[in-house]
Write a protein that holds these residues in place. Structure first.
Motif, PDB file in Angstrom:
ATOM      1  N   TRP A 138     -14.213  27.909   4.432  1.00 28.09           N
ATOM      2  CA  TRP A 138     -12.628  28.259   3.585  1.00 28.09           C
ATOM      3  C   TRP A 138     -11.520  28.980   4.590  1.00 28.09           C
ATOM      4  N   SER A 139     -11.994  29.873   4.167  1.00 29.19           N
ATOM      5  CA  SER A 139     -11.166  30.754   5.679  1.00 29.19           C
ATOM      6  C   SER A 139     -10.768  29.971   6.936  1.00 29.19           C
ATOM      7  N   ALA A 140     -11.659  30.302   7.142  1.00 30.62           N
ATOM      8  CA  ALA A 140     -11.642  29.389   8.838  1.00 30.62           C
ATOM      9  C   ALA A 140     -10.857  27.646   8.885  1.00 30.62           C
ATOM     10  N   THR A 159      -8.165  35.024   1.206  1.00 29.41           N
ATOM     11  CA  THR A 159      -9.311  35.291   2.441  1.00 29.41           C
ATOM     12  C   THR A 159      -9.347  35.457   3.969  1.00 29.41           C
ATOM     13  N   SER A 160      -8.196  33.990   4.098  1.00 30.93           N
ATOM     14  CA  SER A 160      -7.766  33.153   5.616  1.00 30.93           C
ATOM     15  C   SER A 160      -6.657  34.684   6.067  1.00 30.93           C
ATOM     16  N   TRP A 161      -6.097  35.170   4.829  1.00 30.75           N
ATOM     17  CA  TRP A 161      -5.857  36.163   5.294  1.00 30.75           C
ATOM     18  C   TRP A 161      -5.713  37.434   6.078  1.00 30.75           C
ATOM     19  N   ALA A 162      -7.104  38.142   5.052  1.00 31.43           N
ATOM     20  CA  ALA A 162      -7.926  39.046   5.250  1.00 31.43           C
ATOM     21  C   ALA A 162      -8.430  38.839   7.382  1.00 31.43           C
ATOM     22  N   ALA A 163      -8.059  37.732   7.530  1.00 33.42           N
ATOM     23  CA  ALA A 163      -8.990  37.270   8.769  1.00 33.42           C
ATOM     24  C   ALA A 163      -8.168  36.934   9.435  1.00 33.42           C
ATOM     25  N   VAL A 164      -7.052  37.021   9.920  1.00 37.99           N
ATOM     26  CA  VAL A 164      -5.737  36.909  11.166  1.00 37.99           C
ATOM     27  C   VAL A 164      -4.944  38.559  10.908  1.00 37.99           C
ATOM     28  N   THR A 165      -5.159  38.953   9.487  1.00 42.81           N
ATOM     29  CA  THR A 165      -3.938  40.402   9.301  1.00 42.81           C
ATOM     30  C   THR A 165      -4.222  41.480   9.869  1.00 42.81           C
ATOM     31  N   ASN A 166      -3.651  41.803  11.100  1.00 36.30           N
ATOM     32  CA  ASN A 166      -3.960  43.155  11.717  1.00 36.30           C
ATOM     33  C   ASN A 166      -4.277  44.430  10.627  1.00 36.30           C
ATOM     34  N   ARG A 167      -5.011  45.641  10.819  1.00 40.11           N
ATOM     35  CA  ARG A 167      -5.566  46.635  10.020  1.00 40.11           C
ATOM     36  C   ARG A 167      -4.302  47.285  10.078  1.00 40.11           C
ATOM     37  N   PRO A 168      -3.975  47.922   9.351  1.00 41.44           N
ATOM     38  CA  PRO A 168      -3.246  49.136   9.355  1.00 41.44           C
ATOM     39  C   PRO A 168      -3.177  50.008  10.880  1.00 41.44           C
ATOM     40  N   ASP A 169      -2.003  50.110  11.366  1.00 40.34           N
ATOM     41  CA  ASP A 169      -2.076  50.409  12.582  1.00 40.34           C
ATOM     42  C   ASP A 169      -3.489  49.999  14.251  1.00 40.34           C
ATOM     43  N   ASP A 170      -3.417  49.155  13.738  1.00 43.52           N
ATOM     44  CA  ASP A 170      -4.743  48.345  14.662  1.00 43.52           C
ATOM     45  C   ASP A 170      -4.181  47.065  14.815  1.00 43.52           C
ATOM     46  N   ASP A 171      -4.754  46.436  15.768  1.00 44.83           N
ATOM     47  CA  ASP A 171      -4.364  45.490  16.155  1.00 44.83           C
ATOM     48  C   ASP A 171      -6.008  44.507  16.046  1.00 44.83           C
ATOM     49  N   ILE A 172      -6.616  44.242  15.793  1.00 39.65           N
ATOM     50  CA  ILE A 172      -7.552  43.720  15.367  1.00 39.65           C
ATOM     51  C   ILE A 172      -7.423  42.917  13.410  1.00 39.65           C
ATOM     52  N   SER A 173      -8.120  42.151  13.218  1.00 42.91           N
ATOM     53  CA  SER A 173      -8.005  42.023  11.878  1.00 42.91           C
ATOM     54  C   SER A 173      -9.011  42.720  11.427  1.00 42.91           C
ATOM     55  N   TYR A 174      -8.365  42.282   9.609  1.00 43.58           N
ATOM     56  CA  TYR A 174      -9.925  42.882   8.670  1.00 43.58           C
ATOM     57  C   TYR A 174     -11.480  42.536   8.642  1.00 43.58           C
ATOM     58  N   THR A 175     -11.241  41.230   9.671  1.00 48.45           N
ATOM     59  CA  THR A 175     -12.613  40.538   9.670  1.00 48.45           C
ATOM     60  C   THR A 175     -12.950  40.774  10.808  1.00 48.45           C
ATOM     61  N   VAL A 177      -4.590  31.559  16.895  1.00 47.47           N
ATOM     62  CA  VAL A 177      -3.936  32.180  15.972  1.00 47.47           C
ATOM     63  C   VAL A 177      -4.283  34.282  16.535  1.00 47.47           C
ATOM     64  N   GLY A 178      -4.222  34.318  17.924  1.00 51.53           N
ATOM     65  CA  GLY A 178      -5.091  35.677  18.377  1.00 51.53           C
ATOM     66  C   GLY A 178      -6.322  36.036  17.945  1.00 51.53           C
ATOM     67  N   ASN A 179      -6.582  35.826  17.138  1.00 54.93           N
ATOM     68  CA  ASN A 179      -8.324  35.652  17.433  1.00 54.93           C
ATOM     69  C   ASN A 179      -9.894  35.557  18.267  1.00 54.93           C
ATOM     70  N   THR A 180      -9.078  36.544  19.444  1.00 48.10           N
ATOM     71  CA  THR A 180     -10.529  36.329  19.933  1.00 48.10           C
ATOM     72  C   THR A 180     -10.924  37.171  20.139  1.00 48.10           C
ATOM     73  N   PRO A 181     -12.644  38.087  20.651  1.00 49.71           N
ATOM     74  CA  PRO A 181     -13.723  38.365  20.555  1.00 49.71           C
ATOM     75  C   PRO A 181     -12.979  39.875  20.784  1.00 49.71           C
ATOM     76  N   SER A 201     -17.912  26.033  19.220  1.00 50.21           N
ATOM     77  CA  SER A 201     -16.604  26.873  18.488  1.00 50.21           C
ATOM     78  C   SER A 201     -16.448  28.390  20.203  1.00 50.21           C
ATOM     79  N   ILE A 202     -17.094  27.675  20.732  1.00 51.06           N
ATOM     80  CA  ILE A 202     -16.930  28.805  21.626  1.00 51.06           C
ATOM     81  C   ILE A 202     -15.591  28.046  23.014  1.00 51.06           C
ATOM     82  N   ASN A 203     -15.369  26.979  23.445  1.00 52.21           N
ATOM     83  CA  ASN A 203     -14.993  26.406  24.115  1.00 52.21           C
ATOM     84  C   ASN A 203     -13.320  26.139  23.087  1.00 52.21           C
ATOM     85  N   ASP A 204     -13.694  25.289  21.923  1.00 50.75           N
ATOM     86  CA  ASP A 204     -12.830  25.320  21.416  1.00 50.75           C
ATOM     87  C   ASP A 204     -12.172  25.766  20.288  1.00 50.75           C
ATOM     88  N   HIS A 205     -12.366  26.343  18.884  1.00 49.34           N
ATOM     89  CA  HIS A 205     -12.860  27.184  17.723  1.00 49.34           C
ATOM     90  C   HIS A 205     -13.004  27.147  16.656  1.00 49.34           C
TER      91      HIS A 205
END
Length: 751
Positions: free
Chosen positions: A89-91, A196-212, A221-225, A698-702
């Motif tokens: 559901w988050s994804a 849950t989806s907001w936490a999966a994409v929103t950057n942590r404070p003072d960082d450039d990666i999400s909470y997950t 949405v910029g979610n890459t390894p 999952s790797i090739n698309d999302h």
């Protein structure tokens, strides 16, 4: 091996074990506190720039309760934890919200029609952290509010069954067609999914990666390894190779000593020492445990067949409309819960059988205690299953009532809190029954050994660790709940139970005259150190993307690579001895228990080792979490290791509870090989190919694409699901052969 050397080795091993466990659990608890502190915040208000309230914190928390009552992790997943048929559901929400926002801001009806500038603007808006800690308020743009409204409309139609498209999707997700949620409950549910989806994409404070940690994978949405994913994955592989090398070197160095001194001081037993053991009333009372274990095992397999079939038919089994009576969320709940229950019950019963056997002492009222515990376990199974059925069918609407008596929605610990407490009390009763039966051994200086002490410590710890399941409440943050849930699933089920089984088997082998006491003690202590040394902090490999600090990923990747299979030394040595010495008539009675223990070793290597490490490195799990690669590992490890171990222990006990001369060896042979071959077919022909094909997408698309209804019901995926049928048939033959064997063994003999 001299007495001095043995004493020194055991003392040194105990120091290593106690020190390492003190350090490991201290680190585990320290980072548990960090998870509490750094978990994604739940805003008290989600508002637009113009001040309109979209959701409240109460909505989000209530939505979590609604999700739980619908089956929770048994109907789709959150952050990759849960079932595999419905979407994560988050994804899914994240992908739909990104596409809707892109349409709102650019006017493009398709993602490909939007310009790169439009995509960058959309990505920046989703990733910017606009949560204000001082006011506990999350502010979003009017455009994003409009996108949320569009996604909510899609989910409302889905969960309330409005329209032909929604009904078709409900069928593909194996939702009951006639059960819906109220408008109020749906609003809360959508708030939880959004958060849950907001936490999966929103950057942590003072960082450039999400909470997950940028999970799920979605380049839109910029979610890459992240760099840490790659770095800790490389380190885990290096540590795995180094750990294997060190273990092989140590084992090779000690092998000659262990082999030379394997023979007990008085020589190998020439007769079956256990054949003359008096079967006490409490030992005899464990027979009904094993009968129920076989019944639960059979029901679990039947539920597994139904659950797997939902993936291709959606609403039943070969046209039979099961979904409105036994929906997917219930069939999967009971299937996974029964797996833990029958395996754990077989181990508990084996302990109750072996304790008086080893001590030669039957405490007063021991039989009453064994019987009382048995009926308590039956009440827990029936009561918890009834509550779960009522909750999923909407007969329990109140959140608090559902939490206590219904469906908690958390995989493997779905039973209501009342039943959890009842089970914990039952486990402590089992601990008391075990200790009072073993107590005379402590008065015997000959038998008062480190091996016995390890049996006692692991027995007590079995009771204590299940208590971790009481550390969350009805509205506990899901990141914190996940931390404690994996204490139960990983440390209790996968960890300390296996230590207990290792110690009790070694003790019995010593009593049978198959192993020297000194060798068994050193071997079991060494195996325990190796297993728990990686296993305790290896718990964190389940929490990479659950809103946890980066350090959790580092520790999980590092120590999960060091999880080395226990039972290797004692089981391998005992099995080899049985093969070499196996011409003695009395050892034929133990041929099949030894064979089941040998299967444990094989599936430890394949299911827990190869399939486990396939998904354990962070970069692997980033793309594979919640796909059928996880199901592949779960089936091969849970049944292949713990199931076969439980069956082996059961056969050991049946050696004394039944007349071994009446055992149908042909049925046991059919059962053993059918179970092994069927499990191999199930994994290699169906589950593993399904998971790898999903991983490619999952790797090739999302990630959301690999869990979508369109993909899961594509001809390729449905074909791979049908490829599971031959393996399931062979496996079922093994189950029913074992049932027939047990029925014949327990059947009263005619005069």
């Amino acid at each position: 091996m001299s007495t001095y050397r043995t004493t020194f080795s055991v003392k040194r091993l105990w120091i290593i074990l106690s020190t390492s466990m003190l350090v490991m659990f201290s680190v585990l608890l320290y980072y548990g506190n960090e998870i509490y502190q750094q978990a994604p915040p739940i805003p008290e208000q989600v508002v637009t720039d113009t001040g309109g309230v979209i959701f409240t914190g109460d909505d989000i928390r209530r939505g979590q309760n609604v999700w739980q009552s619908l089956g929770g992790m048994q109907q789709g997943s959150i952050w990759g934890h849960g079932s595999y048929l419905a979407p994560d559901w988050s994804a899914d929400w994240l992908r739909r919200e990104a596409e809707a926002l892109l349409e709102v801001t650019s006017g493009a009806s398709q993602v490909d029609e939007a310009t790169e500038l439009n995509r960058i603007q959309m990505r920046e808006e989703l990733r910017e952290n606009r949560y204000q800690d001082s006011t506990q308020t999350l502010t979003i743009s009017p455009g994003r509010a409009q996108a949320i409204e569009q996604v909510s409309a899609h989910y409302k139609a889905l969960f309330q069954g409005n329209g032909e498209a929604a009904l078709a999707l409900r069928e593909n997700y194996a939702f009951p067609l006639h059960s819906t949620v109220s408008d109020e409950d749906f609003h809360a549910l959508s708030a939880f999914f959004f958060w849950t989806s907001w936490a999966a994409v929103t950057n942590r404070p003072d960082d450039d990666i999400s909470y997950t940690s940028n999970w799920p994978h979605d380049p839109l949405v910029g979610n890459t390894p992240t760099a840490s994913l790659f770095m800790w994955s490389f380190i885990s592989v290096v540590l795995l190779l180094g750990g294997i090398g060190a273990l092989v070197w140590y084992y090779a160095r000690q092998y000659d000593v262990w082999r030379r001194d394997l023979e007990p001081e008085g020589g190998f037993a020439r007769t079956d020492i256990l054949a003359d053991v008096v079967i006490t009333p409490s030992m005899r009372a464990t027979a009904k445990y094993f009968m129920v274990v076989i019944a639960l095992f059979t029901v679990q397999i039947l539920l597994g067949i139904l659950t797997a079939h939902y993936q291709v038919e959606g609403q039943g089994l070969y046209g039979l409309p099961f979904v409105d009576y036994l929906p997917y969320s219930i069939s999967r709940t009971w299937h996974t819960q029964l797996a833990v229950l029958w395996i754990a019950t077989s181990w508990l019963a084996a302990g109750l059988y072996f304790a008086p056997l080893l001590s030669g002492h039957e405490p007063k009222f021991q039989r009453f205690g064994v019987n009382f515990l048995f009926f308590s376990l039956l009440i827990i199974v029936v009561g918890s299953f009834t509550g779960q059925w009522l909750a999923v069918h909407g007969h329990i609407s109140d959140g608090a009532t559902n939490f206590w008596l219904g469906h908690q929605g958390y995989e493997y610990v779905d039973l209501g809190r009342f039943w959890q407490i009842y089970l914990l009390v039952g486990l402590f009763l089992w601990v008391g029954l075990m200790l009072r039966a073993l107590w005379p051994l402590f008065k015997d200086k000959v038998n008062n050994t480190s091996l016995l002490f390890l049996v006692v410590v692991s027995t007590i710890t079995i009771g204590l660790l299940y208590g971790a399941g009481l550390m969350w409440g009805q509205n506990t943050h899901i990141s914190v709940m996940e931390y404690w849930r994996w204490w139960v699933v990983h440390l209790w089920v996968e960890g300390i139970f296996e230590v207990f089984a290792t110690a009790i088997i070694a003790t019995v082998f010593v009593r049978m005259g198959l192993l020297r006491l000194s060798v068994a003690t050193v071997s079991v202590l060494f195996a325990t150190i190796i297993f728990l040394g990686g296993g305790v902090l290896g718990t964190f490999h389940h929490l990479y993307f659950s809103g946890t600090p980066i350090a959790v990923m580092a520790l999980g990747a590092t120590f999960s690579a060091l999880e080395v299979v226990p039972l290797m030394v004692v089981g391998f040595e005992a099995y080899n001895h049985a093969k070499m010495e196996g011409q003695a008539m009395w050892e034929e009675a133990y041929h099949w228990p030894f064979m089941f223990f040998a299967a444990v070793l094989v599936w430890n290597m394949v299911g827990a080792g190869l399939f486990g490490f396939l998904i354990n490195p962070p970069i692997s799990l980033y793309f594979m979490q919640g796909l059928n690669t996880t199901a592949n590992h779960g089936h091969a490890a849970l049944f292949g290791v713990y199931g076969f171990l439980g069956m082996g222990l059961m056969l050991f006990c049946l050696r004394g509870l039944t007349d071994v001369r009446r055992w149908n060896q042909k049925l046991l042979r059919v059962s053993f090989w059918s179970l092994n071959i069927g499990l191999a077919m199930m994994t290699f022909l169906s589950l593993l190919p399904q998971g790898l094909w999903q991983t490619y997408v999952s790797i090739n698309d999302h990630y959301a694409a690999a869990r979508s209804a369109e993909f899961m019901h594509s001809p390729m995926m449905e074909g791979l699901v049908w490829a599971r049928v031959p393996g399931d048939v062979v496996f079922a033959v093994g189950i029913f052969a074992f049932v027939m064997f047990a029925w014949q063994a327990f059947r009263p003999r005619k005069a």
